[in-house]
Motif scaffolding. Structure first.
Motif, PDB file in Angstrom:
ATOM      1  N   VAL A  44      -0.764 -10.043  22.645  1.00 43.56           N
ATOM      2  CA  VAL A  44      -1.829  -9.633  23.569  1.00 43.56           C
ATOM      3  C   VAL A  44      -3.181  -9.658  22.859  1.00 43.56           C
ATOM      4  O   VAL A  44      -4.189 -10.100  23.436  1.00 43.56           O
ATOM      5  N   ALA A  45      -3.224  -9.202  21.624  1.00 44.77           N
ATOM      6  CA  ALA A  45      -4.485  -9.239  20.859  1.00 44.77           C
ATOM      7  C   ALA A  45      -4.974 -10.684  20.736  1.00 44.77           C
ATOM      8  O   ALA A  45      -6.177 -10.957  20.912  1.00 44.77           O
ATOM      9  N   TYR A  46      -4.079 -11.585  20.450  1.00 42.77           N
ATOM     10  CA  TYR A  46      -4.448 -12.992  20.321  1.00 42.77           C
ATOM     11  C   TYR A  46      -4.959 -13.541  21.656  1.00 42.77           C
ATOM     12  O   TYR A  46      -5.982 -14.228  21.719  1.00 42.77           O
ATOM     13  N   LEU A  47      -4.236 -13.225  22.737  1.00 46.51           N
ATOM     14  CA  LEU A  47      -4.643 -13.706  24.061  1.00 46.51           C
ATOM     15  C   LEU A  47      -6.002 -13.136  24.471  1.00 46.51           C
ATOM     16  O   LEU A  47      -6.840 -13.852  25.024  1.00 46.51           O
ATOM     17  N   PHE A  48      -6.228 -11.857  24.229  1.00 43.97           N
ATOM     18  CA  PHE A  48      -7.536 -11.255  24.535  1.00 43.97           C
ATOM     19  C   PHE A  48      -8.651 -11.952  23.770  1.00 43.97           C
ATOM     20  O   PHE A  48      -9.734 -12.169  24.303  1.00 43.97           O
ATOM     21  N   SER A  49      -8.375 -12.269  22.518  1.00 43.94           N
ATOM     22  CA  SER A  49      -9.421 -12.923  21.711  1.00 43.94           C
ATOM     23  C   SER A  49      -9.702 -14.331  22.239  1.00 43.94           C
ATOM     24  O   SER A  49     -10.846 -14.785  22.233  1.00 43.94           O
ATOM     25  N   MET A  50      -8.675 -15.032  22.714  1.00 41.54           N
ATOM     26  CA  MET A  50      -8.859 -16.387  23.223  1.00 41.54           C
ATOM     27  C   MET A  50      -9.513 -16.393  24.608  1.00 41.54           C
ATOM     28  O   MET A  50     -10.453 -17.135  24.846  1.00 41.54           O
ATOM     29  N   ILE A  51      -8.987 -15.558  25.503  1.00 43.05           N
ATOM     30  CA  ILE A  51      -9.484 -15.542  26.883  1.00 43.05           C
ATOM     31  C   ILE A  51     -10.861 -14.888  26.968  1.00 43.05           C
ATOM     32  O   ILE A  51     -11.756 -15.387  27.635  1.00 43.05           O
ATOM     33  N   GLY A  52     -11.010 -13.777  26.278  1.00 42.83           N
ATOM     34  CA  GLY A  52     -12.257 -13.026  26.355  1.00 42.83           C
ATOM     35  C   GLY A  52     -13.308 -13.488  25.365  1.00 42.83           C
ATOM     36  O   GLY A  52     -14.381 -12.883  25.279  1.00 42.83           O
ATOM     37  N   ASN A  53     -12.973 -14.497  24.589  1.00 44.12           N
ATOM     38  CA  ASN A  53     -13.908 -14.998  23.578  1.00 44.12           C
ATOM     39  C   ASN A  53     -14.387 -13.859  22.664  1.00 44.12           C
ATOM     40  O   ASN A  53     -15.576 -13.715  22.383  1.00 44.12           O
ATOM     41  N   LEU A  54     -13.428 -13.027  22.250  1.00 46.81           N
ATOM     42  CA  LEU A  54     -13.708 -11.885  21.382  1.00 46.81           C
ATOM     43  C   LEU A  54     -13.210 -12.201  19.971  1.00 46.81           C
ATOM     44  O   LEU A  54     -12.292 -12.999  19.792  1.00 46.81           O
ATOM     45  N   PRO A  55     -13.796 -11.544  18.967  1.00 49.15           N
ATOM     46  CA  PRO A  55     -13.310 -11.781  17.602  1.00 49.15           C
ATOM     47  C   PRO A  55     -11.878 -11.255  17.445  1.00 49.15           C
ATOM     48  O   PRO A  55     -11.547 -10.152  17.871  1.00 49.15           O
ATOM     49  N   PHE A  56     -11.037 -12.056  16.828  1.00 50.95           N
ATOM     50  CA  PHE A  56      -9.612 -11.740  16.704  1.00 50.95           C
ATOM     51  C   PHE A  56      -9.348 -10.563  15.760  1.00 50.95           C
ATOM     52  O   PHE A  56      -8.513  -9.717  16.047  1.00 50.95           O
ATOM     53  N   LEU A  57     -10.048 -10.500  14.628  1.00 46.10           N
ATOM     54  CA  LEU A  57      -9.745  -9.482  13.603  1.00 46.10           C
ATOM     55  C   LEU A  57      -9.842  -8.056  14.130  1.00 46.10           C
ATOM     56  O   LEU A  57      -8.903  -7.264  13.920  1.00 46.10           O
ATOM     57  N   PRO A  58     -10.919  -7.638  14.809  1.00 40.96           N
ATOM     58  CA  PRO A  58     -10.948  -6.257  15.321  1.00 40.96           C
ATOM     59  C   PRO A  58      -9.827  -5.978  16.325  1.00 40.96           C
ATOM     60  O   PRO A  58      -9.230  -4.899  16.307  1.00 40.96           O
ATOM     61  N   LEU A  59      -9.544  -6.941  17.185  1.00 36.45           N
ATOM     62  CA  LEU A  59      -8.442  -6.771  18.134  1.00 36.45           C
ATOM     63  C   LEU A  59      -7.104  -6.674  17.405  1.00 36.45           C
ATOM     64  O   LEU A  59      -6.256  -5.844  17.732  1.00 36.45           O
ATOM     65  N   PHE A  60      -6.911  -7.541  16.421  1.00 36.10           N
ATOM     66  CA  PHE A  60      -5.674  -7.530  15.648  1.00 36.10           C
ATOM     67  C   PHE A  60      -5.477  -6.181  14.961  1.00 36.10           C
ATOM     68  O   PHE A  60      -4.385  -5.605  15.010  1.00 36.10           O
ATOM     69  N   ILE A  61      -6.525  -5.667  14.331  1.00 35.38           N
ATOM     70  CA  ILE A  61      -6.422  -4.374  13.628  1.00 35.38           C
ATOM     71  C   ILE A  61      -6.069  -3.267  14.623  1.00 35.38           C
ATOM     72  O   ILE A  61      -5.172  -2.448  14.362  1.00 35.38           O
ATOM     73  N   THR A  62      -6.748  -3.253  15.775  1.00 38.08           N
ATOM     74  CA  THR A  62      -6.482  -2.219  16.782  1.00 38.08           C
ATOM     75  C   THR A  62      -5.028  -2.298  17.269  1.00 38.08           C
ATOM     76  O   THR A  62      -4.320  -1.290  17.295  1.00 38.08           O
ATOM     77  N   PHE A  63      -4.603  -3.491  17.652  1.00 38.43           N
ATOM     78  CA  PHE A  63      -3.239  -3.648  18.168  1.00 38.43           C
ATOM     79  C   PHE A  63      -2.191  -3.470  17.068  1.00 38.43           C
ATOM     80  O   PHE A  63      -1.075  -3.023  17.335  1.00 38.43           O
ATOM     81  N   PHE A  64      -2.542  -3.782  15.836  1.00 36.40           N
ATOM     82  CA  PHE A  64      -1.629  -3.551  14.717  1.00 36.40           C
ATOM     83  C   PHE A  64      -1.409  -2.057  14.504  1.00 36.40           C
ATOM     84  O   PHE A  64      -0.279  -1.611  14.283  1.00 36.40           O
ATOM     85  N   ILE A  65      -2.491  -1.279  14.605  1.00 33.14           N
ATOM     86  CA  ILE A  65      -2.361   0.185  14.465  1.00 33.14           C
ATOM     87  C   ILE A  65      -1.493   0.745  15.591  1.00 33.14           C
ATOM     88  O   ILE A  65      -0.600   1.569  15.355  1.00 33.14           O
ATOM     89  N   VAL A  66      -1.732   0.274  16.814  1.00 32.66           N
ATOM     90  CA  VAL A  66      -0.913   0.710  17.955  1.00 32.66           C
ATOM     91  C   VAL A  66       0.558   0.323  17.728  1.00 32.66           C
ATOM     92  O   VAL A  66       1.467   1.108  17.982  1.00 32.66           O
ATOM     93  N   SER A  67       0.771  -0.864  17.202  1.00 34.71           N
ATOM     94  CA  SER A  67       2.144  -1.329  16.914  1.00 34.71           C
ATOM     95  C   SER A  67       2.811  -0.444  15.873  1.00 34.71           C
ATOM     96  O   SER A  67       3.987  -0.093  16.012  1.00 34.71           O
TER      97      SER A  67
END
Length: 169
Positions: A44-67
């Motif tokens: 989901v973090a990867y998809l959000f970064s691709m679809i929303g044109n958002l930087p992957f690293l902050p999303l990855f860190i957030t979703f990694f912590i949730v994981s």
């Protein structure tokens, strides 16, 4: 050997928890849910970064912590869910014969469990396995049901254990 005991809602819940913790299906289910969900979070973090044109690293860190939190805390939630579902099942129907006073007569022929409304009999060959934890003996008569014998109701736990082991083996 005659044993008089009272089976409570807590005893039934404890059996369900014991069973799910020790069954292959329960262990597999917990493991899959514990691993697959965090993997999906990362996707989901990867998809959000691709679809929303958002930087992957902050999303990855957030979703990694949730994981990581999921992996740590999910087993506690899983077992609470099992207990809650067991309570719901008890409240769904008439369970006078499941809970309450039981008279368990064990003899060379097998077991006779007597309640206020019902009597069930099983030979020792009908006991598929005998399991034990700190508080109970579980005399399985199928892969998902057992006679639940609370140790708190027994005067001589070791004597009962030896008797059961000598007959069920």
């Amino acid at each position: 050997m005659n044993i008089h005991y009272e089976l409570t809602e807590e005893d039934y819940i404890n059996f369900n928890l014991y069973h799910i913790k020790h069954s292959k299906m329960g262990k597999r289910s917990l493991l899959l849910q514990r691993i697959v969900t965090p993997f999906l979070y990362i996707i989901v973090a990867y998809l959000f970064s691709m679809i929303g044109n958002l930087p992957f690293l902050p999303l990855f860190i957030t979703f990694f912590i949730v994981s990581a939190l999921w992996v740590i805390f999910y087993p506690k939630y899983f077992y609470r869910l099992i207990a809650r579902n067991a309570k719901k099942m008890i409240k769904e129907g008439k369970n006078d014969d499941l809970l309450g006073n039981h008279q368990l007569q064990m003899s060379d022929a097998g077991l006779v469990d007597t309640t206020a409304n019902k009597e069930t009999k099983v030979t020792w060959s009908g006991i598929t396995s005998v399991k034990e934890d700190d508080g109970y003996f579980f005399l399985y008569n199928s892969s998902v049901s057992a006679y639940i014998l609370p140790k708190r109701e027994l005067d001589h736990v070791d004597e009962v254990r030896q008797y059961i082991q000598s007959r069920a083996s």
